[in-house]
Write an enzyme that holds these catalytic residues in place. Sequence first.
Site, PDB file in Angstrom:
ATOM      1  CG  HIS A 248      -2.083   0.928   1.120  1.00  0.00           C
ATOM      2  ND1 HIS A 248      -1.985   2.279   1.353  1.00  0.00           N
ATOM      3  CD2 HIS A 248      -3.382   0.697   0.774  1.00  0.00           C
ATOM      4  CE1 HIS A 248      -3.163   2.842   1.176  1.00  0.00           C
ATOM      5  NE2 HIS A 248      -4.025   1.903   0.818  1.00  0.00           N
ATOM      6  CG  ASP A 306      -7.918  -2.498  -2.878  1.00  0.00           C
ATOM      7  OD1 ASP A 306      -9.091  -2.107  -2.771  1.00  0.00           O
ATOM      8  OD2 ASP A 306      -6.946  -1.733  -2.861  1.00  0.00           O
TER       9      ASP A 306
END
EC number: 2.3.3.16
Length: 321
Positions: A248, A306
């Site tokens: 991320h 995700d």
Amino acid sequence: YIDGDEGILLYHGYSIDQLAENGDFLETCYLLLYGELPNKQQKIDFDRCIMRHTMVHEQFARFFHGFRRDSHPMAVMVACLGAMSAFYHDSINITDPQQRMIASIRLISKVPTLAAMAYKYSIGQPFVYPRNDLNYATNFLHMCFSVPCEEHKISPVIARAMDRIFTLHADHEQNASTSTVRLAGSSGANPYACIAAGVACLWGPAHGGANEACLKMLQEIGSVKKIPEFIARAKDKNDPFRLMGFGHRVYKNYDPRAKIMQKTCHEVLQELNIQDDPLLDIAMELEHIALNDEYFINKKLYPNVDFYSGITLKALGFPTE
């Protein structure tokens, strides 16, 4: 508030873990709107207010028929949100605090209805009206997956998973779509137009489309046996391939949302007794490798929200797109 180094996400001082485990999405909405959690009566009143406004103007049904059935749902959502300013033009003055709040309530209550209508239209099924006797997440799943010819019951585990997905994505500081909404709003544009712009930004594969891209990557890998080949490619600096759903840009530690989503994902798979889906087998093996491989650990490439949300939504029955 986000501390990327420590892997902390707070909504008005409350950790995302607390809100996802002990609260629900509408409670989180109240917190984000008013800056504090509601008391019992405020929660009852707010929930009732939202659920009483879930229906959309009946002309929206005709509006949908202007789209091709194979249109991407995000294209449909951008159009529908922009159209809300035509259907609800009594709450588009962005300088009026009362109108801003009315627009906020309408967006929270009606967007699930429009999203469910977009899904139903794409598969050729009749639209399902919202039910005020169901909670927010259950109502959304009801509108997506029930049909008029038979009764459809939604497991509390599944509804809870959907609610957590909403809560985990409710706010993430100054991300791309939030920046887009604020930029559009700075011109004095109406709230619905601003949110439509944000949804258009969210469509991108580097933002909201990341979970869709992750599932497409799993399809590209194809089988558990081919995972080592793709892991080697991911480690090769000269290979353009990269693993979607890992790492991320903000979190240099484990994404706090991913921990909750990981637990939720496994709860859903267990509830639905899903054991033989090849994509899920690939995902689970990738998860195992990423959490134990020194390369991923040293580079802090942990599975992100995700990765798990894409798998969970697929298990719930939502198509990849």
